[in-house]
Design an enzyme around this catalytic site. Sequence first.
Site, mmCIF file in Angstrom:
data_model
loop_
_atom_site.group_PDB
_atom_site.id
_atom_site.type_symbol
_atom_site.label_atom_id
_atom_site.label_comp_id
_atom_site.label_asym_id
_atom_site.label_seq_id
_atom_site.Cartn_x
_atom_site.Cartn_y
_atom_site.Cartn_z
ATOM 1 N N LYS A 90 0.673 -1.301 0.416
ATOM 2 C CA LYS A 90 0.304 -0.245 0.202
ATOM 3 C C LYS A 90 1.029 1.523 0.038
ATOM 4 O O LYS A 90 2.042 0.828 1.134
ATOM 5 C CB LYS A 90 -0.885 0.080 0.907
ATOM 6 C CG LYS A 90 -1.901 1.096 0.960
ATOM 7 C CD LYS A 90 -2.814 1.198 2.019
ATOM 8 C CE LYS A 90 -3.683 2.697 2.976
ATOM 9 N NZ LYS A 90 -4.512 2.714 3.719
ATOM 10 N N LYS A 117 -2.256 -2.007 -3.927
ATOM 11 C CA LYS A 117 -2.809 -0.429 -4.041
ATOM 12 C C LYS A 117 -1.690 0.856 -3.818
ATOM 13 O O LYS A 117 -1.294 1.016 -3.307
ATOM 14 C CB LYS A 117 -3.714 -0.780 -2.374
ATOM 15 C CG LYS A 117 -4.940 0.765 -2.403
ATOM 16 C CD LYS A 117 -5.554 0.560 -0.702
ATOM 17 C CE LYS A 117 -6.338 2.118 -0.226
ATOM 18 N NZ LYS A 117 -6.510 1.963 0.827
HETATM 19 C C1 PBG Z 1 -6.743 4.102 5.009
HETATM 20 C C2 PBG Z 1 -7.597 3.750 4.269
HETATM 21 C C3 PBG Z 1 -7.278 4.383 3.163
HETATM 22 C C4 PBG Z 1 -8.226 3.291 2.053
HETATM 23 C C5 PBG Z 1 -8.690 3.043 2.467
HETATM 24 N N1 PBG Z 1 -8.449 2.513 3.956
HETATM 25 C C6 PBG Z 1 -6.436 5.642 2.817
HETATM 26 C C7 PBG Z 1 -5.655 5.346 3.119
HETATM 27 O O1 PBG Z 1 -4.261 4.688 3.759
HETATM 28 O O2 PBG Z 1 -5.886 6.867 4.159
HETATM 29 C C8 PBG Z 1 -8.292 3.737 0.171
HETATM 30 C C9 PBG Z 1 -8.982 3.811 0.273
HETATM 31 C C10 PBG Z 1 -9.779 4.386 -1.474
HETATM 32 O O3 PBG Z 1 -9.295 5.824 -1.948
HETATM 33 O O4 PBG Z 1 -11.260 4.895 -2.119
HETATM 34 N N2 PBG Z 1 -6.481 2.751 6.254
#
Ligand code: PBG
Length: 333
Positions: free
Chosen positions: A203, A257
């Site tokens: 991520k 991601k």
């Molecule tokens: C945070 C989380 C995020 C997303 C899913 N879980 C964003 C972040 O890390 O700030 C992103 C999902 C998206 O942008 O659709 N735990």
Amino acid sequence: MNKIPLAGFPALRLRRPRQSAWSRRLYAENKVSPDDFIWAIVLKDGQGLREPIAAMPGVFRLSPDEAVKAAKLAQSLGIPALALFPYTDADGRTPDGEEALNPDNLMCRAARAIKDAVPDIGLMADVALDPYTDHGHDGLLRHGEIVNDETVDILVQQSIIQARAGFDIIAPSDMMDGRVAAIRAGLDADGFQNIQIMAYAAKYASAFYGPYREAIGSSGVLKGDKRSYQMNPANSDEALREVALDLAEGADSVMVKPGLPCLDIVRRVKDAFGAPTFAFQVSGEYAMIRAAAQNGWLDGEAAMLESLMSFKRAGANGVITYFAADAAKALDI
Ligand code: PBG
């Protein structure tokens, strides 16, 4: 006039199989189907609520009863699972995000309502503290730092509470070190051997999460950025190390991601491990396609389906996407 085209290389007419629809279908190397989708859903407290999200046209914050309707729609469209994310306003947030451990929090209530009404749909829970902390970070903030091990202890409790509420897949998105092993041990000790873990393994600290943070009420409160725990977009070998660790710790599947900016990572992960690999087509990717389509700058439906196909071509087993219902409908025609 009988010209001899491409003399000597008649077999090199790669256009030949592209000439008709039946043939293009026959030669297709990949397919997208509703079976590939996990539908990302944003929840908000209330009743009969479908609240538009400005940066995500076509996506709504849904109250639990509306999420039940979405689950029924998903089932009728052949979508196997939903991923739930909770909106919390600034008043509902605390420094340590205690609401994450409330067995009657929005996520748990929605999960119970959905499982009551649609027992056969898969439910995925995001595990992290960012919807609940007043600083918007995924972990506990101590003296200006996001602390790892203390956060992991909370995430284990959060996971068990989610499993008890009926979630089938626990998906830690926090990027703390060691959390998959700790969560696996915690779930097993509580009798949840069959609850899966999908690790947000690779991520990245990405600008493409912007609309999501608005959607869950984090954008106004987030202090600083998440680069001390999310990955540097410059790195790709490091993604393999993250995935290797999460699989060794007991993850059933791994996620990359954001999605489209990381198709190269999806391919490397799939080739290196052959493990079930998912891509998250995140909020900013959704917003880009929808915004351009709304302006008449591209064909939104075609761009949506092409982007989903590209995940399959890169080697993903499935995609977490806000487009799931729209794409399933488009594929059905
Ligand atoms: C945070 C989380 C995020 C997303 C899913 N879980 C964003 C972040 O890390 O700030 C992103 C999902 C998206 O942008 O659709 N735990």
